[in-house]
Design an enzyme around this catalytic site. Structure first.
Site, PDB file in Angstrom:
ATOM      1  N   ASP A   1       5.859  27.158 -33.034  1.00  0.00           N
ATOM      2  CA  ASP A   1       6.931  27.674 -33.871  1.00  0.00           C
ATOM      3  C   ASP A   1       6.553  27.390 -35.326  1.00  0.00           C
ATOM      4  OD1 ASP A   1       9.644  28.529 -34.618  1.00  0.00           O
ATOM      5  OD2 ASP A   1       9.933  26.408 -35.067  1.00  0.00           O
TER       6      ASP A   1
ATOM      7  N   CYS B   1       3.791   1.639   2.383  1.00  0.00           N
ATOM      8  CA  CYS B   1       5.031   0.962   2.001  1.00  0.00           C
ATOM      9  C   CYS B   1       5.881   1.897   1.143  1.00  0.00           C
ATOM     10  CB  CYS B   1       4.734  -0.321   1.222  1.00  0.00           C
ATOM     11  SG  CYS B   1       3.731  -1.522   2.124  1.00  0.00           S
TER      12      CYS B   1
ATOM     13  N   ASP C   1      14.510  26.335 -30.527  1.00  0.00           N
ATOM     14  CA  ASP C   1      13.432  26.801 -29.661  1.00  0.00           C
ATOM     15  C   ASP C   1      13.639  26.444 -28.194  1.00  0.00           C
ATOM     16  OD1 ASP C   1      11.938  27.682 -31.969  1.00  0.00           O
ATOM     17  OD2 ASP C   1      11.536  25.578 -32.355  1.00  0.00           O
TER      18      ASP C   1
ATOM     19  N   ASP D   1      10.855  22.626 -32.593  1.00  0.00           N
ATOM     20  CA  ASP D   1      11.656  21.494 -33.070  1.00  0.00           C
ATOM     21  C   ASP D   1      12.725  21.078 -32.074  1.00  0.00           C
ATOM     22  OD1 ASP D   1      13.544  23.457 -33.266  1.00  0.00           O
ATOM     23  OD2 ASP D   1      13.559  23.537 -35.448  1.00  0.00           O
TER      24      ASP D   1
ATOM     25  N   CYS E   1       0.838  -1.202   0.000  1.00  0.00           N
ATOM     26  CA  CYS E   1       0.000   0.000   0.000  1.00  0.00           C
ATOM     27  C   CYS E   1       0.866   1.243   0.000  1.00  0.00           C
ATOM     28  CB  CYS E   1      -0.951   0.008   1.194  1.00  0.00           C
ATOM     29  SG  CYS E   1      -0.101   0.252   2.769  1.00  0.00           S
TER      30      CYS E   1
END
Length: 810
Positions: free
Chosen positions: A503, A19, A706, A702, A16
């Site tokens: 872009d 843990c 950028d 790309d 759970c």
């Protein structure tokens, strides 16, 4: 100062969210660990640490000290070329020194090496390579490499099924006997015979201490680490009912035995755990599907001999042969042959891609038509497929911000439930009206049963699984469709986007000039003048000249070799082709040379109005054609932008081009907002300005020029193609190389966040409603156990619905 290192460890034994918190807390105590994120669904720990301060053994030891284990695989290798026992000892020492190898035993007698290793750290191919480097030869026994994590998960499912069947064998008759006695369905003499309670004890004990032993062990480990998990609640609840029944059986206190309650609690929760384990196994199917695409063998040419070898043994520089219908084994560069390749596993797009000498091919893609001979350039963990798998696993191991609340609650959940259970017992014992005369339970028994119901109704598991299961399934689904999310945070932010900044060059458009118009004079054909112009440009490196050559190649024209060639700096080229004087260049070049452009002016104006570059071609002193060249819009850009608008998103195009060119492209694709004349280093400022309105912005570029804008945006999406996809630094990478992935990524994020919200709502609603119901005595412990068991199954099953999402409709 040493550089940080990241390791992924497969962890077993978690039940759970507590843990998860325990392992994270223990790992972070180590000096040198910078961060540790544990995923309950994938059962993995992603650890960033300083390798100068810590080694792998330190991390594995800490996980084990916390009461859990690291899943290990076993490799069985046949070793050749060993001479004596000293060779065996030397090789064993070499293998034991490899990071990721837990133990290695080498025998000169059997000529075998048995190696225990961590599959997320080292592969069998790397171990065989180490054997080879040590001067020996390794042959893997049993064929293909084992999936250690998959085997561990299968073993867990088998164990849960075995325990469940055992529980059912003892619990069903126990339950029937108890109900038959309570409802007088069996004769009174039998149902209330002294031996009946002893029979129930005999049936309940294997369930309690065999089927339920895991909960005692897990609870002990949890308490030893200073926390309390789900195992503590189950052990306490079932043990209370079981031990109380023994005291009644021994005549120490009067009352009714509840052996069937303890057995049903354990068996129902075991049923839930079995179903949960099966469902969790399906959350990683996308990764398994990707890995299964890689062929197990490759056909290579070494020393002029064709041979089939394991794909793991292919080396950089090998010449690899692939026939039609075969899968490409590793990444490489085509040196001979032409074909079309299905790269849908990489990009999510079904259209085959043409391949010719000089083109890159990617491992695990399907060769459709012709035979290819290529040189291997990337193998093993460096291939695009391996990197994609690593990125997806990284995303699956990360945490989305929305999970923080669930983590905080999980940290105090179990202690709070235990406190509520104790208060419930005291409240029903001391404050509630006494049971009516003739009731089948005393005040003490009633309080005890209410307490047991509270203990077993609470479920921290659903809280812990709500987010990671959805992130795992969504990350895999994205990879299948050419969308790579690097983290759960990226997956969450994408769905919150309000504005998408695109872009232009390389994103909306192809980023390469292409011939769009050929306007030939009446006395010559377009094909004839294109052949002459492209033949002259064949030796040119100018992008506009290359576009003419590409157009001729697309049309299948045979180009000639120019007898002479001269470049006119900044204006064009001239030369002799097939004994004809050919000139190709800008309008300025032809004006300077005294050509009359008036007959062409209208067509020239039309091209310039469309933001197209104009190139004239003259043959023997006569202008014979006007070429229009432009950076063309990518396939699917217009459709993708239309979908983004339908999704309610604001779309803005960002470009360094002039306003006229930008407006022309924007009109073609349906964008109304354009920010033009932006220098590369000013793009991030333009994105920041858009963010100032308070809207979450996604920047799509790309990934090269950028980078600052991608970093400035709330979420950067890098458009990549083929083998360089894993190199992109953005949180999201779109492998198809076009805009179709943008609406798909956002749609997947929205669906994922809806699923997470549903999971968290169920987990919180379940506990908020049913714990008070148990406190008020409205929940029987057995019904409570059933509800608890199926809460986790519901959460995982709800997350698995994401596998059926159709992103191609976006």
């Amino acid at each position: 100062m040493s550089e940080n290192k990241q390791l992924i460890l497969p962890v077993s034994g978690m039940t759970c969210a507590n843990c998860v918190a325990t392992i994270e807390r223990n790992l972070k105590k180590l000096d040198g660990v910078h961060s540790a994120a544990v995923n309950l669904s994938s059962e993995r720990a992603v650890i960033d640490f300083d390798p100068s301060l810590l080694k792998l053994d330190d991390l594995v030891g800490r996980v084990r000290k916390a009461g859990y284990d690291v899943t290990a695989g076993e490799a069985d290798l046949m070793i050749r070329k060993m001479s004596d026992d000293r060779d065996a000892q030397r090789l064993a020492k070499t293998l034991q020194g490899l990071e990721g190898v837990l133990d290695a035993q080498v025998s000169i007698v059997t000529e075998r090496a048995r190696i225990r290793y961590i599959p997320t750290v080292i592969s069998q191919a790397e171990m065989r390579q180490a054997v080879s480097s040590a001067g020996f030869e390794a042959v893997e026994l049993g064929g293909e490499a084992e999936d250690a994590e998959g085997k561990a998960r299968d073993a867990e499912i088998k164990q849960q099924r075995r325990l469940l069947i055992t529980g059912l064998i003892f619990t069903i008759p126990l339950f029937l006997l108890s109900m038959g006695r309570d409802f007088n369905l069996i004769p009174h003499a039998i149902g209330h015979a002294p031996w009946m309670n002893w029979l129930m004890l005999i049936l309940a004990t294997p369930v309690q201490f065999y089927v339920g032993w895991q909960y005692y062990v897990g609870g002990y480990k949890s308490l030893r680490n200073g926390s309390a998990n789900m195992d503590v609640l189950i052990a306490m609840g079932s043990s209370t009912a079981y031990l109380y029944s023994i005291t009644v059986l021994l005549g120490w206190i009067p009352g009714h035995v509840y052996f069937e309650t303890s057995a049903v609690i354990i068996t129902l929760i075991r049923l839930g755990k079995y179903l949960e384990a099966r469902a969790k196994g399906r959350t990683s199917e996308a990764i398994k599907k990707l890995l299964s695409l890689r062929p197990k063998t490759a056909r290579v040419v070494r020393d002029d001999v064709e041979m089939d070898i394991p794909t793991d043994d292919v080396r950089v520089g090998d010449v690899v042969l692939v026939r039609p219908g075969e899968t490409i084994p590793v990444d490489g560069m085509v040196i001979e042959g032409r074909s079309s390749v299905d790269e849908s596993m990489l990009t999510g797009e079904s259209m085959p891609v043409e391949k010719k000498p000089g083109d890159a091919v990617v491992g695990a893609t399907l060769n459709k038509l012709g035979a290819l001979r290529f040189e291997a350039t990337k193998v093993g963990k460096e291939t695009a497929l391996a990197r994609i798998v690593h990125l997806v696993e990284e995303a699956q191991g990360s945490k989305a911000p929305i999970q923080k609340l669930a983590d905080q609650i999980s940290g105090i959940f179990v202690p709070a439930v235990i406190l509520i259970a104790v208060l419930t017992f005291l409240g029903w014992l001391l404050l509630a009206p006494p049971p009516a005369a003739g009731a089948d339970m005393t005040a003490f028994t009633r309080a005890l049963i209410r307490m047991v119901a509270v203990l077993v109704i609470a479920c921290p598991c659903a809280l812990g699984l709500a987010t990671p299961t959805a992130v795992m399934v969504a990350s895999g689904k994205g990879a299948e469709n050419g969308i790579l999310f690097r983290s759960g945070e990226a997956l969450e932010v994408a769905g919150k986007a309000k504005v998408v900044v695109l872009d232009k060059t390389g994103t909306v458009t192809r980023g390469q000039p292409a011939v769009t118009d050929i306007l030939a004079s009446d006395d010559v054909s377009a094909v004839e003048v294109l052949t002459l112009a492209a033949s002259l440009e064949k030796g040119s490196e100018h992008p506009l000249g290359e576009s003419l050559v590409a157009e001729a190649s697309t049309r299948g024209l045979t180009l000639l070799s120019p007898e002479t060639f001269n470049a006119v700096t900044g204006l064009g080229v001239e030369g002799l082709v097939n004994a004809k004087r050919v000139e190709v260049g800008s309008p300025r070049m032809f004006i300077d040379r005294g050509y009359d452009l008036i007959p062409w002016q209208t067509r020239l104006n039309d091209l310039q109005a469309g933001a197209k570059t104009s190139i004239f071609a003259a043959v023997d002193g006569q202008i014979q054609a006007l070429f229009g060249i432009a950076d063309t819009v990518k396939d699917g850009s217009r459709e993708a932008i239309a979908v983004l608008k339908e999704m309610g998103l604001r779309v803005v195009m960002l470009t360094g081009d002039n306003q006229q060119t930008a407006e022309a492209i924007a009109q073609q694709v349906g964008i109304s907002e354009v920010v033009a004349d932006v220098l590369p280093d000013a793009k991030s400022a333009a994105v920041k300005k858009l963010q100032e309105s308070g809207q979450i912005a996604v920047m799509v570029g790309d990934g090269i020029n950028d980078a600052p804008a991608l970093a400035q945006a709330d979420l950067g999406m890098a458009i990549g193609t083929g083998t360089d996809v894993a190199m992109a630094a953005a949180p999201v990478t779109l492998m198809s190389g076009d805009l179709v992935g943008v609406p798909r990524a956002i749609a997947l994020s929205r669906r994922t966040m809806n699923t997470i919200r549903q999971n968290l709502f169920w987990a919180f609603f379940y506990n908020i409603i049913l714990i008070p119901a148990a406190v008020m005595g409205l929940m029987n412990p057995m019904l409570a156990a059933g509800a608890m068991a199926f809460s986790s199954v519901f959460v995982v099953s709800n997350s698995l619905r994401l596998r059926r999402v159709d992103l191609t409709s976006q």
